[in-house]
Write an enzyme that holds these catalytic residues in place. Sequence first.
Site, PDB file in Angstrom:
ATOM      1  N   GLY A  85      -6.539   5.615 -20.509  1.00 15.98           N
ATOM      2  CA  GLY A  85      -6.410   6.708 -19.814  1.00 15.98           C
ATOM      3  C   GLY A  85      -7.591   7.583 -20.247  1.00 15.98           C
ATOM      4  O   GLY A  85      -8.278   7.330 -21.020  1.00 15.98           O
ATOM      5  N   GLU A 106      -9.463   4.100 -30.441  1.00 15.60           N
ATOM      6  CA  GLU A 106      -9.849   3.737 -28.907  1.00 15.60           C
ATOM      7  C   GLU A 106     -11.169   3.960 -28.840  1.00 15.60           C
ATOM      8  O   GLU A 106     -11.776   3.013 -28.101  1.00 15.60           O
ATOM      9  CB  GLU A 106      -9.143   5.080 -27.906  1.00 15.60           C
ATOM     10  CG  GLU A 106      -8.150   5.129 -27.805  1.00 15.60           C
ATOM     11  CD  GLU A 106      -7.139   6.485 -27.197  1.00 15.60           C
ATOM     12  OE1 GLU A 106      -6.255   6.426 -26.479  1.00 15.60           O
ATOM     13  OE2 GLU A 106      -8.128   7.193 -27.154  1.00 15.60           O
TER      14      GLU A 106
END
Length: 236
Positions: A85, A106
Amino acid sequence: MNQDQLKQMVGEAARDEVLKLPAGQVLGVGTGSTANYFIDALAPHCDHFAGTVSSSNATTERLLKHGFKVLDPNDVTSLPAYVDGADEINSLGHMIKGGGGALTREKIIASMAKQFICICDSSKQVAVLGNFALPVEIIPLAKGEVMRQLEKLGGVVSLRLAKDTRADLGQTPSQAFVTDNGGWILDVAGLKITDPVRTESLINQIAGVITVGLFAKEKANVLLVSNAAGVERITF
Ligand code: 5RP
């Protein structure tokens, strides 16, 4: 439709997208509520993948619970896709990430992946990044100096606090949120990030910064974005 339904819808679209990849490969999996919907939707198909690499302890726990194999990134040499996301995304695929505090892992997994598939609802699309406070993960002892450097960029900087601090119960809201890597997070509000590549590089150079949550170098290659009309697929 509420935002959760939109997140679920795009999570399911991402499942369909990654099932087009040849079987037997490794998949990168992100962190957050939209990524959670993706993981839940993909769970019945976990055998399609040789394994996953995970961007946080929370995601690892969820993947294992669903029967996915979770691999050490050091043992992975090829990663066709990473699904995650974003807190904001612009029209070039540059993103702000790290609202959930997982920005460092991430970014590492995004850098390993051939393509970054960003999944979000349309409220995350912006013309200029910066309305969402920019997360910066730091080495705790560098907090004071990094704050001063970030303030010079024109932002209002605050230390992210642990979620369980209860000011309403008279607790002192002084406990820092600690990342999976033992870092702290500074949130920088009030920036208008018109040149994300330059801002990412500037903040990366401040001593004591572990990772800035600007994903301009590791930008999205594909965006799946949901709104009441359905899911749109955009490539950058
Ligand atoms: C976590 C992230 C998330 O991808 C981002 O915060 C979006 O979260 P959500 O899907 O819950 O809106 O960067 O570090």
